[in-house]
Design a protein around this motif. Structure first.
Motif, PDB file in Angstrom:
ATOM      1  N   SER A 200      -4.002  -7.998 -13.104  1.00 50.92           N
ATOM      2  CA  SER A 200      -2.690  -8.428 -12.616  1.00 50.92           C
ATOM      3  C   SER A 200      -2.760  -8.822 -11.142  1.00 50.92           C
ATOM      4  CB  SER A 200      -1.675  -7.293 -12.775  1.00 50.92           C
ATOM      5  OG  SER A 200      -0.542  -7.509 -11.959  1.00 50.92           O
ATOM      6  N   PRO A 201      -2.410 -10.066 -10.800  1.00 49.68           N
ATOM      7  CA  PRO A 201      -2.447 -10.475  -9.389  1.00 49.68           C
ATOM      8  C   PRO A 201      -1.535  -9.623  -8.504  1.00 49.68           C
ATOM      9  CG  PRO A 201      -2.255 -12.391 -10.822  1.00 49.68           C
ATOM     10  CD  PRO A 201      -2.052 -11.183 -11.689  1.00 49.68           C
ATOM     11  N   ILE A 202      -0.411  -9.190  -9.047  1.00 53.83           N
ATOM     12  CA  ILE A 202       0.504  -8.370  -8.240  1.00 53.83           C
ATOM     13  C   ILE A 202      -0.093  -6.996  -7.995  1.00 53.83           C
ATOM     14  CG2 ILE A 202       2.838  -7.448  -8.043  1.00 53.83           C
ATOM     15  CD1 ILE A 202       3.789  -9.557  -9.975  1.00 53.83           C
ATOM     16  N   ALA A 203      -0.666  -6.397  -9.024  1.00 57.73           N
ATOM     17  CA  ALA A 203      -1.284  -5.085  -8.866  1.00 57.73           C
ATOM     18  C   ALA A 203      -2.464  -5.152  -7.895  1.00 57.73           C
ATOM     19  CB  ALA A 203      -1.731  -4.548 -10.214  1.00 57.73           C
ATOM     20  N   ILE A 204      -3.255  -6.232  -7.980  1.00 54.28           N
ATOM     21  CA  ILE A 204      -4.379  -6.415  -7.055  1.00 54.28           C
ATOM     22  C   ILE A 204      -3.864  -6.496  -5.620  1.00 54.28           C
ATOM     23  CG2 ILE A 204      -6.115  -8.080  -6.289  1.00 54.28           C
ATOM     24  CD1 ILE A 204      -7.122  -6.579  -8.679  1.00 54.28           C
ATOM     25  N   LYS A 205      -2.806  -7.259  -5.421  1.00 54.77           N
ATOM     26  CA  LYS A 205      -2.231  -7.424  -4.075  1.00 54.77           C
ATOM     27  C   LYS A 205      -1.763  -6.087  -3.522  1.00 54.77           C
ATOM     28  CE  LYS A 205       1.575  -9.825  -1.714  1.00 54.77           C
ATOM     29  NZ  LYS A 205       2.654 -10.825  -1.871  1.00 54.77           N
ATOM     30  N   MET A 206      -1.028  -5.328  -4.333  1.00 57.74           N
ATOM     31  CA  MET A 206      -0.502  -4.048  -3.868  1.00 57.74           C
ATOM     32  C   MET A 206      -1.629  -3.043  -3.627  1.00 57.74           C
ATOM     33  SD  MET A 206       2.630  -4.668  -3.572  1.00 57.74           S
ATOM     34  CE  MET A 206       3.912  -5.784  -4.166  1.00 57.74           C
ATOM     35  N   ALA A 207      -2.638  -3.046  -4.493  1.00 57.46           N
ATOM     36  CA  ALA A 207      -3.771  -2.139  -4.311  1.00 57.46           C
ATOM     37  C   ALA A 207      -4.505  -2.451  -3.009  1.00 57.46           C
ATOM     38  CB  ALA A 207      -4.721  -2.235  -5.499  1.00 57.46           C
ATOM     39  N   LYS A 208      -4.662  -3.759  -2.694  1.00 60.16           N
ATOM     40  CA  LYS A 208      -5.330  -4.140  -1.445  1.00 60.16           C
ATOM     41  C   LYS A 208      -4.566  -3.655  -0.224  1.00 60.16           C
ATOM     42  CE  LYS A 208      -7.255  -7.483   0.604  1.00 60.16           C
ATOM     43  NZ  LYS A 208      -7.775  -8.741   1.175  1.00 60.16           N
ATOM     44  N   ILE A 209      -3.238  -3.771  -0.275  1.00 57.67           N
ATOM     45  CA  ILE A 209      -2.422  -3.296   0.850  1.00 57.67           C
ATOM     46  C   ILE A 209      -2.644  -1.806   1.063  1.00 57.67           C
ATOM     47  CG2 ILE A 209      -0.056  -2.885   1.628  1.00 57.67           C
ATOM     48  CD1 ILE A 209       0.708  -5.521   0.196  1.00 57.67           C
ATOM     49  N   ALA A 210      -2.577  -1.031  -0.021  1.00 60.33           N
ATOM     50  CA  ALA A 210      -2.751   0.413   0.087  1.00 60.33           C
ATOM     51  C   ALA A 210      -4.151   0.776   0.577  1.00 60.33           C
ATOM     52  CB  ALA A 210      -2.467   1.065  -1.260  1.00 60.33           C
ATOM     53  N   LEU A 211      -5.154   0.107   0.048  1.00 60.40           N
ATOM     54  CA  LEU A 211      -6.535   0.391   0.435  1.00 60.40           C
ATOM     55  C   LEU A 211      -6.795   0.046   1.899  1.00 60.40           C
ATOM     56  CD1 LEU A 211      -8.251  -0.902  -2.808  1.00 60.40           C
ATOM     57  CD2 LEU A 211      -8.422   1.441  -1.939  1.00 60.40           C
ATOM     58  N   ASN A 212      -6.278  -1.089   2.354  1.00 61.09           N
ATOM     59  CA  ASN A 212      -6.486  -1.477   3.752  1.00 61.09           C
ATOM     60  C   ASN A 212      -5.870  -0.477   4.716  1.00 61.09           C
ATOM     61  OD1 ASN A 212      -7.927  -3.747   3.091  1.00 61.09           O
ATOM     62  ND2 ASN A 212      -6.354  -5.211   3.651  1.00 61.09           N
ATOM     63  N   GLU A 213      -4.725   0.089   4.335  1.00 64.46           N
ATOM     64  CA  GLU A 213      -4.048   1.045   5.211  1.00 64.46           C
ATOM     65  C   GLU A 213      -4.687   2.427   5.165  1.00 64.46           C
ATOM     66  OE1 GLU A 213      -1.731   0.286   7.400  1.00 64.46           O
ATOM     67  OE2 GLU A 213      -1.821  -1.794   6.742  1.00 64.46           O
ATOM     68  N   SER A 214      -5.506   2.691   4.144  1.00 63.41           N
ATOM     69  CA  SER A 214      -6.039   4.044   3.957  1.00 63.41           C
ATOM     70  C   SER A 214      -6.938   4.502   5.095  1.00 63.41           C
ATOM     71  CB  SER A 214      -6.808   4.134   2.631  1.00 63.41           C
ATOM     72  OG  SER A 214      -7.990   3.349   2.681  1.00 63.41           O
ATOM     73  N   SER A 215      -7.586   3.546   5.775  1.00 63.20           N
ATOM     74  CA  SER A 215      -8.530   3.937   6.829  1.00 63.20           C
ATOM     75  C   SER A 215      -7.842   4.299   8.136  1.00 63.20           C
ATOM     76  CB  SER A 215      -9.538   2.813   7.073  1.00 63.20           C
ATOM     77  OG  SER A 215      -8.893   1.649   7.542  1.00 63.20           O
ATOM     78  N   THR A 216      -6.575   3.931   8.285  1.00 55.93           N
ATOM     79  CA  THR A 216      -5.877   4.217   9.544  1.00 55.93           C
ATOM     80  C   THR A 216      -4.642   5.093   9.367  1.00 55.93           C
ATOM     81  OG1 THR A 216      -4.667   2.128   9.326  1.00 55.93           O
ATOM     82  CG2 THR A 216      -6.667   2.103  10.664  1.00 55.93           C
ATOM     83  N   ALA A 217      -4.033   5.100   8.173  1.00 54.69           N
ATOM     84  CA  ALA A 217      -2.825   5.904   7.946  1.00 54.69           C
ATOM     85  C   ALA A 217      -3.207   7.359   7.681  1.00 54.69           C
ATOM     86  CB  ALA A 217      -2.051   5.345   6.755  1.00 54.69           C
ATOM     87  N   ASP A 218      -2.347   8.298   8.122  1.00 54.97           N
ATOM     88  CA  ASP A 218      -2.607   9.685   7.751  1.00 54.97           C
ATOM     89  C   ASP A 218      -2.230   9.877   6.282  1.00 54.97           C
ATOM     90  OD1 ASP A 218       0.202  10.249   7.488  1.00 54.97           O
ATOM     91  OD2 ASP A 218       0.320  10.666   9.623  1.00 54.97           O
ATOM     92  N   LEU A 219      -2.597  11.016   5.711  1.00 54.38           N
ATOM     93  CA  LEU A 219      -2.443  11.216   4.276  1.00 54.38           C
ATOM     94  C   LEU A 219      -0.997  11.076   3.816  1.00 54.38           C
ATOM     95  CD1 LEU A 219      -3.718  11.909   1.559  1.00 54.38           C
ATOM     96  CD2 LEU A 219      -3.416  14.340   2.116  1.00 54.38           C
ATOM     97  N   SER A 220      -0.067  11.650   4.560  1.00 54.42           N
ATOM     98  CA  SER A 220       1.340  11.599   4.147  1.00 54.42           C
ATOM     99  C   SER A 220       1.859  10.165   4.133  1.00 54.42           C
ATOM    100  CB  SER A 220       2.202  12.460   5.080  1.00 54.42           C
ATOM    101  OG  SER A 220       1.860  13.823   4.962  1.00 54.42           O
ATOM    102  N   ALA A 221       1.541   9.398   5.182  1.00 57.56           N
ATOM    103  CA  ALA A 221       1.992   8.004   5.253  1.00 57.56           C
ATOM    104  C   ALA A 221       1.319   7.177   4.168  1.00 57.56           C
ATOM    105  CB  ALA A 221       1.695   7.427   6.631  1.00 57.56           C
ATOM    106  N   GLY A 222       0.029   7.427   3.936  1.00 58.75           N
ATOM    107  CA  GLY A 222      -0.687   6.678   2.916  1.00 58.75           C
ATOM    108  C   GLY A 222      -0.142   6.945   1.523  1.00 58.75           C
ATOM    109  N   LEU A 223       0.173   8.201   1.235  1.00 59.40           N
ATOM    110  CA  LEU A 223       0.725   8.542  -0.075  1.00 59.40           C
ATOM    111  C   LEU A 223       2.119   7.966  -0.257  1.00 59.40           C
ATOM    112  CD1 LEU A 223      -0.462  12.249  -0.418  1.00 59.40           C
ATOM    113  CD2 LEU A 223      -1.323  10.253  -1.665  1.00 59.40           C
ATOM    114  N   ALA A 224       2.910   7.947   0.816  1.00 59.85           N
ATOM    115  CA  ALA A 224       4.255   7.364   0.732  1.00 59.85           C
ATOM    116  C   ALA A 224       4.168   5.864   0.454  1.00 59.85           C
ATOM    117  CB  ALA A 224       5.016   7.627   2.025  1.00 59.85           C
ATOM    118  N   LEU A 225       3.231   5.187   1.124  1.00 67.41           N
ATOM    119  CA  LEU A 225       3.022   3.762   0.878  1.00 67.41           C
ATOM    120  C   LEU A 225       2.584   3.529  -0.560  1.00 67.41           C
ATOM    121  CD1 LEU A 225       2.722   0.804   1.790  1.00 67.41           C
ATOM    122  CD2 LEU A 225       0.406   1.374   2.560  1.00 67.41           C
TER     123      LEU A 225
END
Length: 257
Positions: A200-225
Motif C-alpha cells: 500500500s503506497p499510503i502505508a509505505i508513506k506513513m511507515a517512512k514518516i514514523a521510521l524517520n522520526e524514530s532516531s530523534t524522537a523520544d519513545l513517548s513521542a514516537g509511539l504517539a506518532l
C-alpha cells in the motif's frame, strides 16, 4: 522529464534516476544537484511511481562533488544551493528511495546514499567521506546521517581520516543492506523495489514518516506518532483491501486510496 545530467525511466511503478556526468565520473555540480532535487519532487507527485531508484552511469555511483565548484564557493554560498537541503528532501521523500551503488560513492555521493532508505552495493563499490582531505567536512548531512547508521566511533574514524572502505566492510558496518556481484546489482535492486511497489503506497508513506522520526524522537513521542499514523491508515481503502484479501486468501491490490 528532460534533464541534462540525469536519465530517468519509469516502469512497473519504479522510477530509476541515473546520474549522468560521464566526463566527471558523475561528480555533482550545482545544476546536477538542482536537477536531482527537481526530479525527486516530481516523482513524488506521480501516481505511477511507488519506488525511486538512484544509481550512476556505468561504473561509478557519484564520485563526489565537482571539486572546481567547491574551490570557487564562498562562505555565504552554502545558504544558496545547499546539498544538505537536496539530500534532506530525498530523505523525506514520500516514496521509498533505493540507492544502487555501482562503484565509487564518495563525499556527496556517499551522502546521497545515506539519504536513501535502502542501500545496495555491487562488490566493486567503494564508499567514504574524504572531505577532510580538502580542508572541509561532510556538510550534506554526512556528520549526522553516517553517525546514526554506523555509530559515533566508526563515523568519527571514517570522517576524520577520510578513509575509503570497500563494499564488504560497508555492509559489516550496516552502511549497505546488501552486497552482490556487479552484474547482478540491478536485478537485486529491482527485486526489492518490486516487492515494495506491491504494498500500500499510503502505508509505505506513513511507515517512512514514523521510521524517520524514530532516531530523534523520544519513545513517548514516537509511539504517539505511530498511533496517530495508524489511525489514519485505519480509514483507508487500502486497509480494507488488505484485510479483506487476507481473509479471502488472495493477494491484495492496493490503489493508494
Amino acid at each position: 522529464m528532460d534533464f541534462q545530467n540525469l536519465r530517468i525511466t519509469i516502469e512497473g511503478y519504479i522510477a530509476t534516476i541515473k546520474i549522468y556526468r560521464p566526463e566527471k565520473r558523475n561528480a555533482m555540480d550545482p545544476n546536477s544537484w538542482a536537477e536531482l532535487d527537481q526530479a525527486v519532487r516530481q516523482l513524488n507527485l506521480d501516481d505511477d511511481v511507488r519506488v525511486i531508484v538512484i544509481t550512476g552511469y556505468e561504473k561509478t555511483f557519484v564520485a563526489g562533488a565537482d571539486i572546481q565548484w567547491i574551490h570557487e564557493r564562498k562562505p555565504l554560498d552554502i545558504y544558496g544551493l545547499a546539498v544538505q537541503d537536496v539530500l534532506l528532501n530525498i530523505y523525506k521523500s514520500y516514496k521509498p528511495v533505493i540507492a544502487a551503488i555501482n562503484g565509487y560513492a564518495l563525499g556527496g555521493g556517499c551522502e546521497l546514499a545515506l539519504a536513501c532508505d535502502i542501500r545496495i552495493g555491487s562488490d566493486t563499490a567503494k564508499l567514504g567521506q574524504p572531505e577532510i582531505n580538502l580542508g572541509i567536512l561532510p556538510a550534506g548531512g554526512g556528520t549526522q546521517q553516517l553517525t546514526k547508521i554506523i555509530g559515533l566511533a566508526k563515523a568519527k574514524e571514517l570522517i576524520l581520516t577520510g578513509d575509503i572502505i570497500d563494499a564488504h566492510e560497508a555492509k559489516h558496518l550496516g552502511l549497505l543492506n546488501h552486497v552482490v556481484p556487479a552484474e547482478f546489482l540491478m536485478e537485486k535492486v529491482f527485486e526489492i523495489a518490486k516487492k515494495i511497489a506491491t504494498k500500500s503506497p499510503i502505508a509505505i508513506k506513513m511507515a517512512k514518516i514514523a521510521l524517520n522520526e524514530s532516531s530523534t524522537a523520544d519513545l513517548s513521542a514516537g509511539l504517539a506518532l505511530e498511533k496517530s499514523l495508524q489511525a489514519v491508515l485505519f480509514g483507508t481503502e487500502d486497509k480494507r483491501e488488505g484485510t479483506k484479501a487476507f481473509l479471502e486468501k488472495r493477494k491484495p491490490v492496493f490503489k493508494g486510496e
